[in-house]
Design a protein around this motif. Sequence first.
Motif, PDB file in Angstrom:
ATOM      1  N   UNK A   1     -10.624 -23.317  37.943  1.00 17.51           N
ATOM      2  CA  UNK A   1     -10.390 -21.890  38.164  1.00 17.51           C
ATOM      3  C   UNK A   1      -9.491 -21.308  37.086  1.00 17.51           C
ATOM      4  N   UNK A   2      -8.425 -22.025  36.730  1.00 15.51           N
ATOM      5  CA  UNK A   2      -7.514 -21.525  35.696  1.00 15.51           C
ATOM      6  C   UNK A   2      -8.219 -21.458  34.342  1.00 15.51           C
ATOM      7  N   UNK A   3      -9.016 -22.472  34.012  1.00  8.07           N
ATOM      8  CA  UNK A   3      -9.739 -22.455  32.740  1.00  8.07           C
ATOM      9  C   UNK A   3     -10.736 -21.302  32.673  1.00  8.07           C
ATOM     10  N   UNK A   4     -11.424 -21.036  33.775  1.00  5.91           N
ATOM     11  CA  UNK A   4     -12.359 -19.916  33.786  1.00  5.91           C
ATOM     12  C   UNK A   4     -11.619 -18.579  33.658  1.00  5.91           C
ATOM     13  N   UNK A   5     -10.464 -18.471  34.296  1.00  6.60           N
ATOM     14  CA  UNK A   5      -9.681 -17.246  34.155  1.00  6.60           C
ATOM     15  C   UNK A   5      -9.213 -17.065  32.716  1.00  6.60           C
ATOM     16  N   UNK A   6      -8.789 -18.130  32.079  1.00 11.09           N
ATOM     17  CA  UNK A   6      -8.380 -18.037  30.676  1.00 11.09           C
ATOM     18  C   UNK A   6      -9.552 -17.612  29.807  1.00 11.09           C
ATOM     19  N   UNK A   7     -10.720 -18.180  30.061  1.00  4.81           N
ATOM     20  CA  UNK A   7     -11.901 -17.815  29.282  1.00  4.81           C
ATOM     21  C   UNK A   7     -12.285 -16.360  29.506  1.00  4.81           C
TER      22      UNK A   7
ATOM     23  N   UNK B   1       1.253 -15.803  38.640  1.00  2.00           N
ATOM     24  CA  UNK B   1       0.889 -15.322  37.305  1.00  2.00           C
ATOM     25  C   UNK B   1      -0.025 -14.109  37.398  1.00  2.00           C
ATOM     26  N   UNK B   2      -1.012 -14.156  38.290  1.00  2.00           N
ATOM     27  CA  UNK B   2      -1.931 -13.025  38.428  1.00  2.00           C
ATOM     28  C   UNK B   2      -1.221 -11.786  38.979  1.00  2.00           C
ATOM     29  N   UNK B   3      -0.308 -11.978  39.905  1.00  2.00           N
ATOM     30  CA  UNK B   3       0.433 -10.835  40.456  1.00  2.00           C
ATOM     31  C   UNK B   3       1.308 -10.194  39.376  1.00  2.00           C
ATOM     32  N   UNK B   4       1.979 -11.023  38.579  1.00  2.00           N
ATOM     33  CA  UNK B   4       2.807 -10.476  37.499  1.00  2.00           C
ATOM     34  C   UNK B   4       1.947  -9.731  36.477  1.00  2.00           C
ATOM     35  N   UNK B   5       0.753 -10.262  36.204  1.00  2.00           N
ATOM     36  CA  UNK B   5      -0.122  -9.577  35.257  1.00  2.00           C
ATOM     37  C   UNK B   5      -0.628  -8.253  35.791  1.00  2.00           C
ATOM     38  N   UNK B   6      -0.867  -8.169  37.093  1.00  2.00           N
ATOM     39  CA  UNK B   6      -1.369  -6.924  37.662  1.00  2.00           C
ATOM     40  C   UNK B   6      -0.262  -5.896  37.845  1.00  2.00           C
TER      41      UNK B   6
ATOM     42  N   UNK C   1      -2.430 -15.067  28.926  1.00  2.00           N
ATOM     43  CA  UNK C   1      -2.848 -16.259  28.197  1.00  2.00           C
ATOM     44  C   UNK C   1      -1.858 -17.404  28.237  1.00  2.00           C
ATOM     45  N   UNK C   2      -0.628 -17.234  27.743  1.00  2.00           N
ATOM     46  CA  UNK C   2       0.332 -18.356  27.768  1.00  2.00           C
ATOM     47  C   UNK C   2       0.676 -18.828  29.180  1.00  2.00           C
ATOM     48  N   UNK C   3       0.804 -17.900  30.120  1.00  2.00           N
ATOM     49  CA  UNK C   3       1.126 -18.295  31.496  1.00  2.00           C
ATOM     50  C   UNK C   3      -0.001 -19.109  32.114  1.00  2.00           C
ATOM     51  N   UNK C   4      -1.243 -18.683  31.890  1.00  2.00           N
ATOM     52  CA  UNK C   4      -2.377 -19.443  32.425  1.00  2.00           C
ATOM     53  C   UNK C   4      -2.492 -20.812  31.764  1.00  2.00           C
ATOM     54  N   UNK C   5      -2.136 -20.904  30.501  1.00  2.00           N
ATOM     55  CA  UNK C   5      -2.166 -22.199  29.828  1.00  2.00           C
ATOM     56  C   UNK C   5      -1.175 -23.171  30.464  1.00  2.00           C
ATOM     57  N   UNK C   6       0.009 -22.674  30.798  1.00  2.00           N
ATOM     58  CA  UNK C   6       0.992 -23.530  31.458  1.00  2.00           C
ATOM     59  C   UNK C   6       0.531 -23.926  32.853  1.00  2.00           C
ATOM     60  N   UNK C   7      -0.055 -22.973  33.584  1.00  2.00           N
ATOM     61  CA  UNK C   7      -0.566 -23.283  34.922  1.00  2.00           C
ATOM     62  C   UNK C   7      -1.695 -24.308  34.846  1.00  2.00           C
TER      63      UNK C   7
END
Length: 234
Positions: free
Chosen positions: A96-102, A163-168, A175-181
């Motif tokens: 899921x995280x990889x697809x979100x990053x993509x 991460x998604x809440x902070x982005x919204x 990008x960097x936050x999702x990479x760490x997750x």
Amino acid sequence: MGLPIALGLLWTAVVVLWGWQTRPRQVRSPAPAPPRFRSPKTAPAVGFALAGVIALAVHPVLGIGTGLLVWVAPHRRQARQRRRQQTAIIEELPEAVDLLRLAVSSGLNIHLAVAAVGDRLPGPVGRGLADAAQQAQAGLRLADALEPLPDSIGEPVRPLVRVLIDGDRYGTELGPALEQVAADSRLLRRRQAEEHARRLPLRLLLPLVGCILPAFILLTLAPVIAETLVAMRR
């Protein structure tokens, strides 16, 4: 003679029940469960009544064993369901995280990325993201729709949801936050696989002791004991 027979029947029931619970199951797409005509509160009452009948009609030890099984089975079933839910979340979270990053790196905003990933993942994480996207389309803010997911799905999704809440809400870069997750979720999945590997010898202990070891003793020691008894009689 009645007590050994009752204990033997009780042990056979335990082995059969354990084998049935740990049987391999085919992974299927989630579907709504059919309605049950018996309420969860009725099944333990029927089980305890059956245990009482067995205790009076067959043997008290067998009845007590049946009552213990009836009392322990629902708790173990709930614990297994929670473990399966956690395992499914941890297995699906890195994808899921990889697809979100993509999706984010391809130019989609957070609303479209969450909706696209939710439609393509069949597990609990995908269903949670899809539900949040549908609520956002209905007028609810995406951050507010994502906030209850750790409580409704499981704690492993909390870092991703944060991460998604902070982005919204604050427009932070995903990008960097999702990479760490993603790195943390892969580490969590690897630790879970190692934990399952460590549990395997304990899971093999019951069939070894209950099925293989008695047959081995019967094949190796029984002939020797029989020959010794025959020799002593002579």
